[in-house]
Scaffold this active site. Sequence first.
Site, mmCIF file in Angstrom:
data_model
loop_
_atom_site.group_PDB
_atom_site.id
_atom_site.type_symbol
_atom_site.label_atom_id
_atom_site.label_comp_id
_atom_site.label_asym_id
_atom_site.label_seq_id
_atom_site.Cartn_x
_atom_site.Cartn_y
_atom_site.Cartn_z
ATOM 1 N N GLN A 1 3.002 10.077 1.588
ATOM 2 C CA GLN A 1 4.453 8.930 1.389
ATOM 3 C C GLN A 1 5.529 9.961 0.098
ATOM 4 O O GLN A 1 6.390 9.584 -0.046
ATOM 5 C CB GLN A 1 4.186 7.462 1.832
ATOM 6 C CG GLN A 1 3.548 7.236 2.762
ATOM 7 C CD GLN A 1 3.749 5.103 2.552
ATOM 8 O OE1 GLN A 1 2.868 4.806 1.873
ATOM 9 N NE2 GLN A 1 4.691 5.089 3.038
ATOM 10 N N CYS B 1 6.358 -0.506 6.203
ATOM 11 C CA CYS B 1 5.762 1.008 5.995
ATOM 12 C C CYS B 1 7.327 1.006 5.047
ATOM 13 O O CYS B 1 8.566 0.729 5.498
ATOM 14 C CB CYS B 1 5.879 2.101 7.064
ATOM 15 S SG CYS B 1 5.224 3.990 5.670
ATOM 16 N N LEU B 2 6.337 1.561 3.723
ATOM 17 C CA LEU B 2 7.954 1.599 2.982
ATOM 18 C C LEU B 2 8.631 3.026 2.734
ATOM 19 O O LEU B 2 9.334 3.036 2.991
ATOM 20 C CB LEU B 2 7.523 2.453 1.347
ATOM 21 C CG LEU B 2 6.568 0.719 1.118
ATOM 22 C CD1 LEU B 2 5.610 1.230 -0.420
ATOM 23 C CD2 LEU B 2 7.374 -0.116 0.049
ATOM 24 N N HIS C 1 -1.844 6.780 8.048
ATOM 25 C CA HIS C 1 -1.139 7.182 6.942
ATOM 26 C C HIS C 1 -1.672 9.235 7.400
ATOM 27 O O HIS C 1 -0.891 10.524 6.807
ATOM 28 C CB HIS C 1 -0.444 7.120 5.682
ATOM 29 C CG HIS C 1 1.067 7.092 5.386
ATOM 30 N ND1 HIS C 1 2.329 7.074 6.305
ATOM 31 C CD2 HIS C 1 0.916 5.687 5.359
ATOM 32 C CE1 HIS C 1 2.515 5.916 6.085
ATOM 33 N NE2 HIS C 1 2.416 4.991 5.735
ATOM 34 N N HIS D 1 -3.892 0.341 8.016
ATOM 35 C CA HIS D 1 -2.457 1.364 7.892
ATOM 36 C C HIS D 1 -1.727 2.406 6.923
ATOM 37 O O HIS D 1 -1.699 3.588 7.598
ATOM 38 C CB HIS D 1 -1.609 0.278 7.241
ATOM 39 C CG HIS D 1 0.083 0.967 6.936
ATOM 40 N ND1 HIS D 1 1.246 0.300 8.266
ATOM 41 C CD2 HIS D 1 0.664 1.698 6.788
ATOM 42 C CE1 HIS D 1 2.479 0.737 7.668
ATOM 43 N NE2 HIS D 1 1.809 1.193 6.392
ATOM 44 N N GLU D 2 -2.605 2.416 5.957
ATOM 45 C CA GLU D 2 -2.831 4.504 5.379
ATOM 46 C C GLU D 2 -3.399 4.918 5.350
ATOM 47 O O GLU D 2 -3.099 5.780 5.381
ATOM 48 C CB GLU D 2 -3.114 3.368 3.149
ATOM 49 C CG GLU D 2 -2.067 2.190 2.660
ATOM 50 C CD GLU D 2 -0.823 2.057 2.794
ATOM 51 O OE1 GLU D 2 -0.526 3.449 2.705
ATOM 52 O OE2 GLU D 2 -0.379 1.192 2.611
ATOM 53 N N GLY E 1 0.736 -0.983 -0.100
ATOM 54 C CA GLY E 1 -0.594 0.147 -0.419
ATOM 55 C C GLY E 1 1.027 1.111 -0.170
ATOM 56 O O GLY E 1 2.202 1.571 0.068
HETATM 57 ZN ZN ZN Z 1 3.251 2.832 5.664
#
Ligand code: ZN
Length: 154
Positions: free
Chosen positions: A51, A88-89, A134, A130-131, A46
């Site tokens: 991000q 997480c990226l 953000h 999670h997203e 995701g």
């Molecule tokens: Zn993340």
Amino acid sequence: MAIRTIVKEGDSVLQTKARPVEQFDAKLAQLIDDMIETLKQSGGVGLAAPQIGILRRVFIMDIDDHIIEAVNPEIVKTSGVQRDLEGCLSCPNRWGYVTRPKYVVLRAYNRHGEQYELSLKELGARCACHENDHLDGQLFTALVEEYVRPEDLQ
Ligand code: ZN
């Protein structure tokens, strides 16, 4: 389409609440296309707009080879509990156990401004939470109960 740079932990953009999308226009479509290309290249599940430095309420997920686009999303229902490893990226090489709902109902708009509701379970439910976090400036690290060293993952 273009691959965008993924912002890393420590950048204040990741701690800032994103604003709703107001225009469902070509610029939004471009943003979503760029996010899809960036996610595919990164190998993640995701990606949320903050991000890549864009403070708008948009995220995408790649679940079972199907891309879900969520604009102005809300988690309208949750049930059950799951505890699993999460990463997480924006936080490379950090993995930890996080407890999330096992099932969620996501209500959002697609790029054309059409509203939909989608039931998600397990990884899909975890990723949507999670997203969505953000978009409120919250990283998963705030919820990690126990970190796992990358060398212990294999
Ligand atoms: Zn993340």
